[in-house]
Design an enzyme around this catalytic site. Structure first.
Site, PDB file in Angstrom:
ATOM      1  N   PHE A  46      -3.120  -0.378 -16.470  1.00  0.00           N
ATOM      2  CA  PHE A  46      -3.448  -0.959 -17.778  1.00  0.00           C
ATOM      3  C   PHE A  46      -2.224  -1.514 -18.489  1.00  0.00           C
ATOM      4  O   PHE A  46      -2.335  -2.333 -19.392  1.00  0.00           O
ATOM      5  CB  PHE A  46      -4.147   0.076 -18.666  1.00  0.00           C
ATOM      6  CG  PHE A  46      -3.233   1.050 -19.347  1.00  0.00           C
ATOM      7  CD1 PHE A  46      -2.904   2.257 -18.772  1.00  0.00           C
ATOM      8  CD2 PHE A  46      -2.693   0.752 -20.597  1.00  0.00           C
ATOM      9  CE1 PHE A  46      -2.059   3.141 -19.412  1.00  0.00           C
ATOM     10  CE2 PHE A  46      -1.854   1.632 -21.246  1.00  0.00           C
ATOM     11  CZ  PHE A  46      -1.527   2.840 -20.642  1.00  0.00           C
ATOM     12  N   LYS A  47      -1.040  -1.080 -18.093  1.00  0.00           N
ATOM     13  CA  LYS A  47       0.159  -1.502 -18.818  1.00  0.00           C
ATOM     14  C   LYS A  47       0.432  -2.993 -18.684  1.00  0.00           C
ATOM     15  O   LYS A  47       1.230  -3.550 -19.428  1.00  0.00           O
ATOM     16  CB  LYS A  47       1.360  -0.687 -18.367  1.00  0.00           C
ATOM     17  CG  LYS A  47       1.232   0.761 -18.807  1.00  0.00           C
ATOM     18  CD  LYS A  47       2.500   1.542 -18.616  1.00  0.00           C
ATOM     19  CE  LYS A  47       2.390   2.921 -19.221  1.00  0.00           C
ATOM     20  NZ  LYS A  47       1.469   3.794 -18.463  1.00  0.00           N
ATOM     21  N   ASP A  48      -0.253  -3.638 -17.735  1.00  0.00           N
ATOM     22  CA  ASP A  48      -0.084  -5.084 -17.601  1.00  0.00           C
ATOM     23  C   ASP A  48      -0.404  -5.818 -18.901  1.00  0.00           C
ATOM     24  O   ASP A  48       0.275  -6.789 -19.246  1.00  0.00           O
ATOM     25  CB  ASP A  48      -0.996  -5.629 -16.488  1.00  0.00           C
ATOM     26  CG  ASP A  48      -0.398  -5.401 -15.108  1.00  0.00           C
ATOM     27  OD1 ASP A  48       0.829  -5.490 -14.968  1.00  0.00           O
ATOM     28  OD2 ASP A  48      -1.161  -5.140 -14.160  1.00  0.00           O
TER      29      ASP A  48
END
Ligand code: PLP
Length: 431
Positions: free
Chosen positions: A106-108
């Site tokens: 999710f850090k993208d």
């Protein structure tokens, strides 16, 4: 929109300055002066909007007039240009799959948004900006990918040697160019402490313009609100808003969700899903936040002993413990329970969880056991292929390797190994 420091000893800044600085001089975290309230009709009709329209609407009040509208729209469009589907796992639990971005976690979203904003803000500067970041696993890859080849930005990533998975390690060490990886012979907390010391060290900050790409940076933290709106867009039962379970480490993601709720997004309750690094679970029992050294677990991106964003959650609730307790619960899930959950969910529902998602799923189920009328969403924060050892062992299923992973696994690892000693980091930065 202005931002103040949670320590209240630094001047107000706008979004641009908050993004460039990362952390306030008084070591506090920047926090928006007011929380925008979204139009109810817009929220009721959210299905009518594209993800990029939703993202733009949510983030616009936070960026104020620091980014031209057309540019901001272009940035959010690039930030959310991959699917974020809501998938049914069983009768009461749905999952929001956040792992379809370029580094499969999710850090993208936060890293892509921040890198584009920072690139825009520094384009007329004569000196370079150095992004200094500690990672427990996924931040490094997302930041490396987001900032790769961005003009005017150098990136230095510290990661704990041997404590990130092979895919994670390649994602942050193999790119090269403006991305440098420091392999620290210690824990994530060592890495984070070294980074914090560098930000406070005048010898370093006089020579380099340092900023952080951890979720303390508003440009990484705030866009994480998008997922919660995308979840609501896909939620069918609008009369019964979801309970949302968030696998939590540094508490940036869940804090963004709570912020979205304060802006009007319907959410019944939040669950901070933790592994045994559970100082927040303890806090909700005792009202005492006692940092501890992080212990390694299967859900390594959540191995944090002193979550930096928790102070922002307290800020949202004006430090009123009863208000927080009404809105958020927390559960602790052991590695053994994580493994068992991966196995059972695969056997019973044919759904492949990664260890972080498994912590989220089981925490949600624990809450729902006491709240049978509720339905919930847990966030699947990483692709199972990033943790093949645990997942393949429990399920017997050999996960097909996505093309993006195959390419990065074939590339060469380039890291500088250092002991967990600040002077070594300082020498590196100044050399
Ligand atoms: C970073 C990360 C988390 C924890 O998110 P926080 O915002 O730090 O609480 C959970 N799962 C995965 C896969 C992550 O990469």
């Amino acid at each position: 929109m202005k931002y103040y420091s949670t320590n209240k000893q630094s001047p107000f800044v706008d979004f641009k300055e908050a993004t460039i600085k990362g952390q306030a001089n008084d070591k506090g975290l920047y926090f928006p002066q007011s929380i925008p309230i979204l139009n109810q009709e817009w929220l009721d009709n959210i299905e009518d909007y594209s993800n990029e329209e939703i993202a733009f609407r949510v983030i616009k009040p936070y960026t104020g007039n620091t980014i031209q509208e057309e540019k901001l729209y272009e940035i959010v469009k690039e930030t959310v240009n991959f699917p974020i589907p809501l998938v049914k796992v069983d009768e009461s639990a749905y999952t929001l799959e956040l792992f379809h971005g370029p580094t499969l976690a999710f850090k993208d979203v936060g890293a892509r948004f921040m890198s584009r904003c920072l690139g825009y803000f520094v384009k007329d500067r004569s000196t370079k900006v150095t992004v200094l970041v500690a990672t427990s696993g996924d931040t490094g890859g997302a930041v490396a990918n987001g900032f790769y080849d961005v003009d005017g930005v150098e990136v230095v990533i510290l990661y704990p040697s041997g404590k990130v998975s092979p895919v994670q390690e390649k994602q942050l060490t193999a790119l090269g160019k403006n991305i440098q990886a420091l392999e620290v012979q210690g824990t994530f907390d060592d890495c984070q402490a070294m980074v914090k010391t560098a930000f406070a060290d005048k010898d370093v900050t006089d020579k380099l313009f340092l900023t952080s790409a951890n979720s303390i940076n508003v440009a990484r933290w705030l866009p994480q609100q998008f997922y919660y709106f995308f979840a609501w867009k896909q939620w069918k039962n609008k009369d019964n808003p979801p309970v949302i379970s968030v696998p939590s480490g540094n508490f940036g993601n869940i804090c963004a969700g709570i912020l979205a709720m304060e802006s009007g997004l319907p959410v019944k309750h939040f669950i901070a899903a933790c592994n045994i690094n559970d100082i927040v679970t303890d806090y909700l029992q005792t009202q005492q936040l006692i940092p501890r050294a992080a212990l390694p677990t299967l859900s390594n991106a959540m191995d944090v002993g002193n979550p930096s964003n928790f102070s922002r959650i307290l800020e949202i609730f004006n430090n009123q413990f009863p208000d927080l307790q009404k809105r958020m619960s927390s559960f602790t899930i052991t590695d053994e329970e994580t493994r068992k959950t991966i196995r059972q969910v695969y056997d019973n529902y044919n759904y492949l969880l990664d260890p972080h998602g498994a912590v989220g799923y089981l925490s949600l189920k624990r809450y729902l056991a006491d709240h049978p009328a509720a339905q919930g969403i847990f966030l699947e924060t990483a692709h199972p292929v990033k943790f093949p050892d645990a997942v393949e062992k429990e399920t017997g299923y050999s996960i097909p390797i996505p093309a993006s992973v195959r390419d990065i696994m074939a590339a060469e690892k380039k890291s500088t190994v250092i002991k967990p000693n600040y002077d070594l980091l300082k020498d590196f930065l100044l050399s």
